[in-house]
Design a protein around this motif. Structure first.
Motif, PDB file in Angstrom:
ATOM      1  N   ARG B  45       0.624  -1.312  -0.214  1.00 50.80           N
ATOM      2  CA  ARG B  45       0.184   0.173  -0.094  1.00 50.80           C
ATOM      3  C   ARG B  45       0.913   1.284   0.029  1.00 50.80           C
ATOM      4  O   ARG B  45       0.499   2.191  -0.348  1.00 50.80           O
ATOM      5  N   ALA B  48       2.145   1.634  -3.728  1.00 48.61           N
ATOM      6  CA  ALA B  48       1.209   2.049  -4.416  1.00 48.61           C
ATOM      7  C   ALA B  48       0.517   3.448  -4.296  1.00 48.61           C
ATOM      8  O   ALA B  48       0.281   4.207  -4.957  1.00 48.61           O
ATOM      9  N   GLY B  49       1.077   4.127  -2.875  1.00 47.98           N
ATOM     10  CA  GLY B  49       0.737   5.354  -2.515  1.00 47.98           C
ATOM     11  C   GLY B  49      -0.444   5.377  -1.727  1.00 47.98           C
ATOM     12  O   GLY B  49      -0.957   6.401  -1.587  1.00 47.98           O
ATOM     13  N   LEU B  50      -1.120   4.320  -1.416  1.00 49.01           N
ATOM     14  CA  LEU B  50      -2.230   4.276  -0.493  1.00 49.01           C
ATOM     15  C   LEU B  50      -2.145   4.685   1.027  1.00 49.01           C
ATOM     16  O   LEU B  50      -3.120   4.772   1.663  1.00 49.01           O
ATOM     17  N   GLU B  51      -0.693   4.558   1.377  1.00 50.74           N
ATOM     18  CA  GLU B  51      -0.533   4.910   2.693  1.00 50.74           C
ATOM     19  C   GLU B  51       0.840   5.866   2.559  1.00 50.74           C
ATOM     20  O   GLU B  51       1.507   5.573   1.661  1.00 50.74           O
ATOM     21  N   ILE B  75       1.152   2.150 -11.219  1.00 46.86           N
ATOM     22  CA  ILE B  75       1.506   0.954 -10.642  1.00 46.86           C
ATOM     23  C   ILE B  75       0.198   0.133 -10.398  1.00 46.86           C
ATOM     24  O   ILE B  75      -0.799   0.812 -10.017  1.00 46.86           O
ATOM     25  N   MET B  77      -2.098  -2.932  -9.077  1.00 46.59           N
ATOM     26  CA  MET B  77      -2.412  -3.702  -7.736  1.00 46.59           C
ATOM     27  C   MET B  77      -3.495  -4.798  -7.858  1.00 46.59           C
ATOM     28  O   MET B  77      -4.400  -4.321  -8.276  1.00 46.59           O
ATOM     29  N   PHE B  79      -5.721  -6.697  -5.450  1.00 45.00           N
ATOM     30  CA  PHE B  79      -6.080  -6.811  -4.065  1.00 45.00           C
ATOM     31  C   PHE B  79      -6.422  -8.161  -3.537  1.00 45.00           C
ATOM     32  O   PHE B  79      -6.673  -8.946  -4.244  1.00 45.00           O
ATOM     33  N   ASP B  81      -8.791  -9.144  -1.669  1.00 48.74           N
ATOM     34  CA  ASP B  81     -10.222  -9.673  -1.801  1.00 48.74           C
ATOM     35  C   ASP B  81     -10.673  -9.081  -3.303  1.00 48.74           C
ATOM     36  O   ASP B  81     -11.889  -8.688  -3.429  1.00 48.74           O
ATOM     37  N   GLN B  83     -11.604  -6.591  -4.922  1.00 46.55           N
ATOM     38  CA  GLN B  83     -12.301  -5.223  -5.002  1.00 46.55           C
ATOM     39  C   GLN B  83     -12.834  -4.957  -6.420  1.00 46.55           C
ATOM     40  O   GLN B  83     -12.474  -4.030  -6.983  1.00 46.55           O
ATOM     41  N   LEU B  84     -13.417  -6.063  -6.896  1.00 48.77           N
ATOM     42  CA  LEU B  84     -14.137  -5.650  -8.228  1.00 48.77           C
ATOM     43  C   LEU B  84     -15.278  -4.780  -8.056  1.00 48.77           C
ATOM     44  O   LEU B  84     -15.858  -4.791  -6.910  1.00 48.77           O
ATOM     45  N   PHE B  85     -15.544  -3.970  -9.187  1.00 47.65           N
ATOM     46  CA  PHE B  85     -16.581  -2.900  -8.798  1.00 47.65           C
ATOM     47  C   PHE B  85     -17.976  -3.596  -9.166  1.00 47.65           C
ATOM     48  O   PHE B  85     -18.376  -4.181 -10.254  1.00 47.65           O
ATOM     49  N   ARG B 144      -7.713  -6.815 -14.863  1.00 48.34           N
ATOM     50  CA  ARG B 144      -8.028  -5.250 -14.840  1.00 48.34           C
ATOM     51  C   ARG B 144      -6.639  -4.541 -14.176  1.00 48.34           C
ATOM     52  O   ARG B 144      -6.384  -3.348 -14.835  1.00 48.34           O
ATOM     53  N   ALA B 145      -5.984  -5.113 -13.777  1.00 46.81           N
ATOM     54  CA  ALA B 145      -4.628  -4.686 -13.350  1.00 46.81           C
ATOM     55  C   ALA B 145      -3.572  -4.517 -14.433  1.00 46.81           C
ATOM     56  O   ALA B 145      -2.924  -3.603 -14.517  1.00 46.81           O
TER      57      ALA B 145
END
Lengths: 530, 216
Positions: B45, B48-51, B75, B77, B79, B81, B83-85, B144-145
């Motif tokens: 994370r 990826a820049g999420l944290e 970048i 990623m 996940f 789980d 995290q499909l929309f 998707r990634a």
């Protein structure tokens, strides 16, 4: 739960009799009276020939649409921080927002009258601001509970795929919240469409919705034909709205694949600033009108003093008015009678539905009927039905608590039914096997488990009665004026001292309502470990 | 290609990442091993820049991207789980990044179809993501990634929770796919066998602490 071995099954039809009688005599009959008078070609022709009516209909619809849109826009940031973040003061903010929703509409009107500059009084903007104020809680609750279920990592996934925050809002968050936004929007529209207290206090004579126009025609213009025709129109409009809403609610399905999640603390500086900025603004927004109201109650003759409060508590000081404080005692008496009546009848109705055969499902729908008519329509119906034999209740004390009980009944039944149904059948059977007669089973098993919820329902009915204005404004007598009626009358008059007394009563009504709702909250059945 | 220098992350008093440094070469697949709670996911994370790390920097292709917002890092990623929309179809999920970039529709459709073929889901374009099995959903998340051709792909325990047969098959497919495309990949897992099977190099997160830079 609803097993055929229930020891109470034979009692169920008897339990249904009293609530059914109340509804038939004091709801169905008055409404039939309105339809008999108002639902004719001639009545509608006369109504629509009146050039004042079309603007009223148009204003009712567009102010409701504008209120709905603005409520969504204002409430979404608050909903976002409450649904997504854990922060100091979160529970307090939620309580404040919820409090705004339970305040009587007349009080919200009074609070905005006190807060807004005089140039805004009697404008549509004042009405819309008040609608946004008390309806925001609907968005926070309905949309918030859905938003909490969206996994925050979903937005993270979109970010790693290159989406900016705005784009995530547009392509992920809002589409996933669409059904909740629709549901909340429909409820807010319904409340704004049937808004009465706020429009009476803030709108003035030039701003009339269907509801206030019914009052104007029935009580002030003596145009009962126009009032009943408008009521029929309102009933049809509400019926269509409810039908459309239930239909689209059935069609709406939550998108699959969502997960319940926990709120998290704001980590970045930007999130921290947004959370506390929005939270502070929202809290100030809820409190400011109430504080303005309190200040206005203390301002007579350009200075802060207690003249208004003393006048409100001193009988006979103002010769033009009955002692304003008398309204507090009147309201408390009505609220007490309503809470006893609505709770007993609601418990009887909920028990009949829970214990009875499936045929009583029709009775369940019947008990919910008062939700489909506005309080103004009910008040008008009672006014024109019980002013002559065989049931002349003009001036009878009981008519007000009866009207309030009818309005509270569906909500009380909704509160009690799940609790009555949750009483374990096995415990009843065990008691019966041990030799308890059905009434002993109810007394030893059901009563202790239902008592708390019944007390909560009683407090809720008490609060409903305290704030009820729509029906009361038709049924009131000068000697038995309720708080909302007295507040609206005092605030419509000129003069510092008279107005200050209106704000005194509004402040007292806030305190009484908040106490009653706090009691409901404290008595919630989910706080009881069964 | 990807360089992590001295990353430290604290949540309040708790030190989640302690002076982590790692260098991944272009086209290399590196697996990071660690027990649960060791900070593996947090490390991804941060990359990826999420944290936002308390200290340290992230470098990509020679540039310091520590201050670059997530959506501009390039970048990818996957996940844990997925995290499909849930409101978008399989094809719309895979097309998401291309749509964000403004790729023209014909080109977008071509690349989505190619990505879905690559993960063995050629006929799944119109499916609702709620109807997918666990393995299918995982393949969609990978497609998707990958569709936007990220410079680095981060895989967060991508095969956890799948049954043994599916795990083995997806592991083989994923390994072949990443090698064929030469995708620089950082794969975190707690499963030693999985790490050995997929990676060119396996490192333990506990050994990534840069002791030379420890304060004296």
């Amino acid at each position: 739960m609803n097993s055929s071995r229930s020891p109470y099954r034979s009692a169920a039809p008897w339990l249904a009799i009293a609530p059914a009688l109340l509804l038939l005599v004091f709801f169905v009959w008055p409404l039939a009276g309105i339809v008999a008078r108002g639902a004719s070609g001639a009545a509608f022709a006369t109504l629509f020939a009146n050039p004042a009516i079309a603007p009223v209909l148009w204003f009712t619809v567009w102010q409701a649409l504008a209120s709905t849109l603005l409520t969504l826009v204002v409430a979404l940031p608050v909903t976002h921080i409450l649904a997504r973040y854990h922060f100091a003061g979160r529970r307090l903010l939620l309580a404040l927002v919820s409090t705004a929703f339970v305040l009587p509409t007349v009080v919200v009107g009074a609070a905005f009258l006190a807060l807004l500059p005089p140039a805004w009084h009697r404008t549509v903007w004042a009405i819309i601001a008040a609608h946004v104020y008390f309806n925001s809680a609907v968005v926070v609750r309905v949309v918030g509970s859905r938003w909490e279920q969206l996994h925050p990592h979903m937005a993270d996934a979109a970010r790693t795929l290159g989406a900016s925050p705005l784009r995530i809002l547009r392509t992920i968050t809002l589409p996933l919240l669409r059904s909740a936004l629709g549901a909340a929007g429909a409820v807010v529209f319904l409340f704004s469409f049937t808004s009465y207290g706020v429009v009476r206090v803030l709108g003035g004579p030039a701003r009339s919705t269907i509801e206030t126009e019914i009052y104007l025609r029935a009580v002030q213009l003596d145009d009962l034909g126009g009032a009943t025709a408008l009521s029929v129109l309102q009933l049809v409009g509400l019926g269509l709205l409810l039908w459309w809403w239930l239909r689209s609610a059935a069609a709406r399905q939550s998108p699959p694949g969502t997960i319940f999640t926990q709120v998290r603390r704001p980590r970045s500086a930007a999130a921290f600033a947004a959370v506390y900025g929005i939270g502070t603004l929202a809290a100030a927004g809820v409190l400011a009108p109430l504080l303005a109201m309190l200040l206005r109650s203390l301002r007579v003759g350009g200075t802060l003093n207690t003249t208004g409060w003393r006048a409100a508590f001193t009988p006979g000081l103002q010769s033009v008015l009955p002692a304003p404080f008398a309204a507090v005692l009147t309201s408390l008496q009505f609220a007490l009678a309503t809470s006893v009546c609505a709770t007993l009848l609601g418990l009887a109705a909920a028990s009949a539905i829970a214990y009875g055969s499936r045929r009583l499902v029709l009775f369940e729908a019947f008990v919910m009927l008062p939700l489909a008519a506005s309080a103004v329509t009910l008040g008008l119906g009672m006014l024109i039905t019980f002013d002559e034999a065989p049931l002349d209740l003009r001036g009878a004390w009981i008519i007000m608590p009866l009207a309030h009980s009818l309005i509270a009944l569906p909500l009380v039944v909704r509160m009690l039914l799940p609790v009555v149904r949750a009483v374990p059948q096995g415990a009843r059977e065990a008691a019966a096997v041990l030799g308890a007669a059905p009434w002993q089973v109810w007394f030893s098993i059901d009563r202790p488990l239902v008592a708390r919820a019944a007390l909560a329902a009683a407090a809720f009915a008490f609060a409903v009665s305290l704030g009820e204005f729509g029906a009361s404004s038709f049924l009131t007598r000068r000697t038995t004026e309720t708080l909302p009626v007295a507040i609206s009358r005092l605030l419509a008059r000129p003069g510092d001292l008279v107005q200050a007394q209106g704000y005194v009563l509004a402040t007292l009504l806030v305190l009484l309502t908040v106490s009653a709702i706090a009691a409901v909250d404290g008595l919630r059945p989910d706080r009881l470990a069964i | 290609m990807l360089q992590i220098r001295n990353i430290t992350l604290r949540f309040g008093e708790r030190v989640v990442l302690d002076r982590i440094s790692l260098h991944v070469q272009a086209g290399e697949i590196v697996a990071v091993l660690g027990a649960s709670g060791s900070g593996k996911t947090t490390l991804l994370r941060v990359i990826a820049g999420l944290e936002t790390p308390s200290a340290g920097t992230v470098w990509l292709a020679g540039a310091n991207i520590s201050a670059t917002p997530v959506h501009r890092r390039g970048i990818g990623m996957v996940f844990q789980d997925n995290q499909l929309f849930p409101h978008l179809s399989v094809a719309e999920n895979v097309a998401y990044a291309l749509r964000v970039q403004g790729t023209a529709a014909p080109e977008r459709q071509r690349r989505v179809r190619a990505a879905l073929e690559l993960v063995g889901l050629a006929d799944f374009e119109a499916r609702a993501v709620g109807q997918l099995s666990g393995g299918e959903a995982k393949r969609v998340a990978v497609a998707r990634a990958l569709v936007a051709a990220p410079q680095v792909l981060l895989l967060d325990e991508p095969l956890t929770g799948l049954d043994n047969a599916l795990h083995a098959r997806l592991l083989a497919d994923l390994s072949a796919l990443l090698r064929a495309r030469g995708t620089t990949t950082l794969h975190v897992t707690h499963n030693r066998a999985e790490a050995d099977a997929i990676a060119d190099r396996v490192v333990e997160i506990a050994n990534l602490t840069d002791n030379q830079s420890a304060p004296h």
